[in-house]
Design an enzyme around this catalytic site. Structure first.
Site, PDB file in Angstrom:
ATOM      1  N   GLY A 137       0.820  -1.208   0.000  1.00  0.00           N
ATOM      2  CA  GLY A 137       0.000   0.000   0.000  1.00  0.00           C
ATOM      3  C   GLY A 137       0.848   1.249   0.000  1.00  0.00           C
ATOM      4  O   GLY A 137       2.060   1.181  -0.181  1.00  0.00           O
ATOM      5  N   ASN A 138       0.220   2.373   0.199  1.00  0.00           N
ATOM      6  CA  ASN A 138       0.976   3.630   0.293  1.00  0.00           C
ATOM      7  C   ASN A 138       0.315   4.535   1.321  1.00  0.00           C
ATOM      8  O   ASN A 138      -0.735   4.190   1.873  1.00  0.00           O
ATOM      9  CB  ASN A 138       1.075   4.302  -1.079  1.00  0.00           C
ATOM     10  CG  ASN A 138      -0.288   4.648  -1.631  1.00  0.00           C
ATOM     11  OD1 ASN A 138      -0.976   5.502  -1.091  1.00  0.00           O
ATOM     12  ND2 ASN A 138      -0.702   3.954  -2.686  1.00  0.00           N
ATOM     13  N   ARG A 139       0.928   5.688   1.555  1.00  0.00           N
ATOM     14  CA  ARG A 139       0.498   6.508   2.688  1.00  0.00           C
ATOM     15  C   ARG A 139      -0.491   7.614   2.318  1.00  0.00           C
ATOM     16  O   ARG A 139      -0.675   8.548   3.089  1.00  0.00           O
ATOM     17  CB  ARG A 139       1.742   7.107   3.363  1.00  0.00           C
ATOM     18  CG  ARG A 139       2.637   6.029   3.960  1.00  0.00           C
ATOM     19  CD  ARG A 139       3.966   6.596   4.397  1.00  0.00           C
ATOM     20  NE  ARG A 139       3.810   7.647   5.388  1.00  0.00           N
ATOM     21  CZ  ARG A 139       4.765   8.499   5.723  1.00  0.00           C
ATOM     22  NH1 ARG A 139       5.939   8.420   5.142  1.00  0.00           N
ATOM     23  NH2 ARG A 139       4.550   9.417   6.632  1.00  0.00           N
TER      24      ARG A 139
END
Ligand code: CTP
Length: 409
Positions: free
Chosen positions: A214-216
């Site tokens: 995932g990413n932030r």
């Protein structure tokens, strides 16, 4: 400064009781509210309640205080009219310009922004007659908030619930802020009659049933864009990935998880869209194989190697293959180094019309309420947006999209 004048129109549905909460929020935040219920609304909530909560007289008819010409004056003096709940009957009357009571007269004389918050049974909302009336009202510049989904009167559930009064209040406040209480035709919502698509959040690419890449991205910038467009009168489709943020009122939200799901939802939504803004952080890669069972540790102390494959570049695809001629395609780029040079190169490579470039780092942008950016345009224009709330950047992005929209006449 004089208090902003808001007319709260209430039509006859069970959700009328929720309008009391909207009224309380409006008065407590310094608005001068005049409640104009219909006769049938008074079956649900009586005149005394509206009068006590608003501190203003309440009338439903054009025959009271005739010397003050209330059927004209109330609408003329308003900075905003909000009808909550708006029944199917009220939407029909407003769309056809009927004027058989004080509220419908007020709707015809108002020259300020008008917001409708519909509430009715799903079948009534989905009926082509109601949908055509809603389309007519939106084309003329009214903001019609999409009803919420949930429990309806009786045993039924579905789309048709009045959105949370706090959400309706926020739509009203955004519109009033945006128009700076300006009156007259210039205050018409400038995205009225447009359909825009916004993607927000960050995709998650599953590795096994419990893990993902995932990413932030928090999704806050995408939500600010969607809310700003709704307040400017657009029909908004928000394709959201993993933000956990509540659906904003007045916005059609599609929930997705992965890049491939986001692509499918965005491509579907853009078929009739005037503009699409890709604010989502889309994973460039996904695991080549999804393990149906949880990947376990091996006894040899080693770690598995995860093979990745490329995801499609949705922004580049949207720009290269526009669903409608003149559709405006906007991208975002988060860069850590050589921000402007990388941004210009990315704008060219992706073929979009505008690219919002911001610098990211440990404490910058991700999850914060603020943003600083430069908006690069394919015609070479560069618009710096100073450090400030994500809402302000959202307004600037729509300001830059507006002159680039295809002509609809
Ligand atoms: N984007 C997209 N599809 C992808 C990756 C990104 O549509 N598979 C969109 C994002 O929504 C954003 C823009 O492209 O609007 C820029 O994303 P970014 O990750 O900065 O671009 P990349 O092409 O991945 O560039 P980089 O090589 O810097 O990762």
């Amino acid at each position: 400064m004089a208090k902003p004048k808001v007319v709260l129109g209430v039509s006859g549905g069970i959700a009328a009781y929720k309008a009391c909460e909207l009224l309380r929020r409006l008065t407590e935040s310094g608005h001068d509210v005049r409640v104009v219920p219909t006769d049938s609304a008074l079956h649900f909530v009586g005149e005394a309640t509206w009068s006590a909560l608003s501190g203003n007289p309440v009338s439903t008819e054009v025959w009271e205080s005739v010397h003050e010409v209330p059927h004209v004056r109330i609408g003329q003096a308003a900075d905003l009219v909000v009808v909550a709940p708006a029944t199917a009957d009220m939407l029909a009357k407003a769309a056809h310009g009927l004027a058989d009571d004080l509220l419908t007269n007020t709707l015809l004389t108002a020259r300020c922004p008008v917001v409708f918050a519909p509430a009715m049974h799903t079948e009534m909302w989905e009926h082509p007659a109601t949908q055509e009336n809603v389309a007519t009202l939106r084309r003329r510049g009214a903001v019609v908030i999409e009803p919420a989904v949930g429990r309806l009167t009786g045993v039924d559930t579905g789309k048709g619930r009045l959105p949370d009064p706090a959400e309706i209040f926020e739509v009203c406040r955004n519109i009033l802020n945006r128009h700076g209480l300006a009156r007259g035709a210039a205050a018409a919502p400038d995205l009225a009659g447009r359909h825009v698509v916004v993607s927000a959040g960050g995709t998650r690419e599953p590795l096994d049933p419990v893990r993902y890449l995932g990413n932030r991205s928090s999704g806050k910038q995408g939500y600010a864009l969607a809310k700003a467009a709704a307040a400017r009168g657009a029909r908004v489709t928000l394709v959201e990935a993993n933000t956990g943020i509540a659906d904003p009122a007045g916005v059609d939200v599609v929930h997705v998880g992965t890049a491939l799901q986001l692509r499918e939802a965005v491509l579907k939504a853009v078929a009739d869209a005037d503009a699409v803004v890709m604010a989502a952080a889309v994973a460039d890669f996904r695991p080549a194989v999804y393990a149906a069972g949880k990947i376990k540790k091996k006894d040899d102390g080693g770690a598995p190697t995860v093979e990745l494959v490329r995801n499609p570049d949705i922004l580049a695809e949207l720009a290269a293959d526009r669903a409608l001629p003149g559709q405006v395609v906007v991208g975002f780029a988060a860069e850590t180094d050589d921000v402007l040079a990388n941004g210009r190169e990315k704008l060219r490579r992706k073929g979009c019309d505008l690219l919002v470039v911001n610098e990211v780092g440990e404490r910058k942008t991700f999850g914060s309420e603020e943003n600083e950016a430069v908006v690069l345009a394919s015609d070479g224009a560069e618009t710096p947006v100073p450090y400030g709330p994500k809402e302000a950047l959202a307004e600037t992005v729509w300001d830059l999209i507006l002159p680039r929209l295809r002509s609809t006449t």
